[in-house]
Design a protein around this motif. Sequence first.
Motif, short mmCIF file in Angstrom:
data_model
loop_
_atom_site.label_atom_id
_atom_site.label_comp_id
_atom_site.label_asym_id
_atom_site.label_seq_id
_atom_site.Cartn_x
_atom_site.Cartn_y
_atom_site.Cartn_z
N LEU A 72 0.18 -3.41 -3.52
CA LEU A 72 0.08 -1.98 -3.24
C LEU A 72 -0.34 -1.76 -1.80
O LEU A 72 -1.29 -2.39 -1.31
CB LEU A 72 -0.93 -1.33 -4.19
CG LEU A 72 -1.18 0.17 -4.00
CD1 LEU A 72 0.10 0.97 -4.30
CD2 LEU A 72 -2.31 0.64 -4.90
N VAL A 110 -1.32 1.57 0.48
CA VAL A 110 -1.59 3.01 0.44
C VAL A 110 -1.54 3.56 1.85
O VAL A 110 -2.22 3.07 2.75
CB VAL A 110 -2.97 3.29 -0.21
CG1 VAL A 110 -3.26 4.78 -0.20
CG2 VAL A 110 -3.01 2.73 -1.62
N VAL A 118 4.64 -1.88 -3.39
CA VAL A 118 4.74 -0.46 -3.69
C VAL A 118 3.94 0.27 -2.62
O VAL A 118 2.76 0.00 -2.43
CB VAL A 118 4.19 -0.14 -5.10
CG1 VAL A 118 4.16 1.35 -5.33
CG2 VAL A 118 5.00 -0.85 -6.16
N CYS A 119 4.61 1.17 -1.93
CA CYS A 119 3.97 1.96 -0.88
C CYS A 119 3.64 3.34 -1.45
O CYS A 119 4.54 4.13 -1.76
CB CYS A 119 4.91 2.08 0.32
SG CYS A 119 4.23 3.04 1.66
N ASP A 120 2.37 3.62 -1.59
CA ASP A 120 1.92 4.89 -2.17
C ASP A 120 1.72 5.91 -1.06
O ASP A 120 0.83 5.77 -0.22
CB ASP A 120 0.62 4.67 -2.93
CG ASP A 120 0.18 5.90 -3.70
OD1 ASP A 120 0.68 7.02 -3.42
OD2 ASP A 120 -0.68 5.75 -4.58
N GLY A 154 1.45 9.20 -1.89
CA GLY A 154 1.01 10.38 -2.64
C GLY A 154 -0.09 11.17 -1.99
O GLY A 154 -0.26 12.37 -2.26
N ARG A 202 6.27 5.32 -3.61
CA ARG A 202 5.73 6.01 -4.79
C ARG A 202 4.94 7.24 -4.34
O ARG A 202 4.22 7.20 -3.35
CB ARG A 202 4.82 5.06 -5.56
CG ARG A 202 4.13 5.72 -6.74
CD ARG A 202 3.34 4.72 -7.53
NE ARG A 202 2.06 4.44 -6.86
CZ ARG A 202 1.22 3.51 -7.25
NH1 ARG A 202 1.51 2.73 -8.27
NH2 ARG A 202 0.08 3.32 -6.62
N GLY A 203 5.09 8.32 -5.08
CA GLY A 203 4.25 9.49 -4.87
C GLY A 203 4.72 10.46 -3.80
O GLY A 203 3.97 11.33 -3.39
#
Length: 89
Positions: free
Chosen positions: A8, A10, A39-41, A43, A73-74
């Motif tokens: 992850l 962020v 996964v690049c958040d 959000g 993501r987000g």
Amino acid sequence: MNPTEPALLVVPSPLALADVPPLCERLRTLYAAGAREVVCDVGGLVRADLAAVEVVARLRLTARRAGGRLSIRGAGPGLVALLRLVGLE
């Protein structure tokens, strides 16, 4: 790090263009440590602006060069629309 599970990354908010190189370096570090997928958040981003588009573009390029996979993501509707507009959806 378990290479079978996505790592992850962020993206902080607020985001400035100066944040892009350190995020790319963090992504390279994750791949070097054995991650295959990240996964690049995004959000937490409250504004869809040039910095947000730049970070997605540069992170995707970094992932491609490292031979890894990157998913976003987000993303809010504004950022999705902007990414679609510039061909990065």
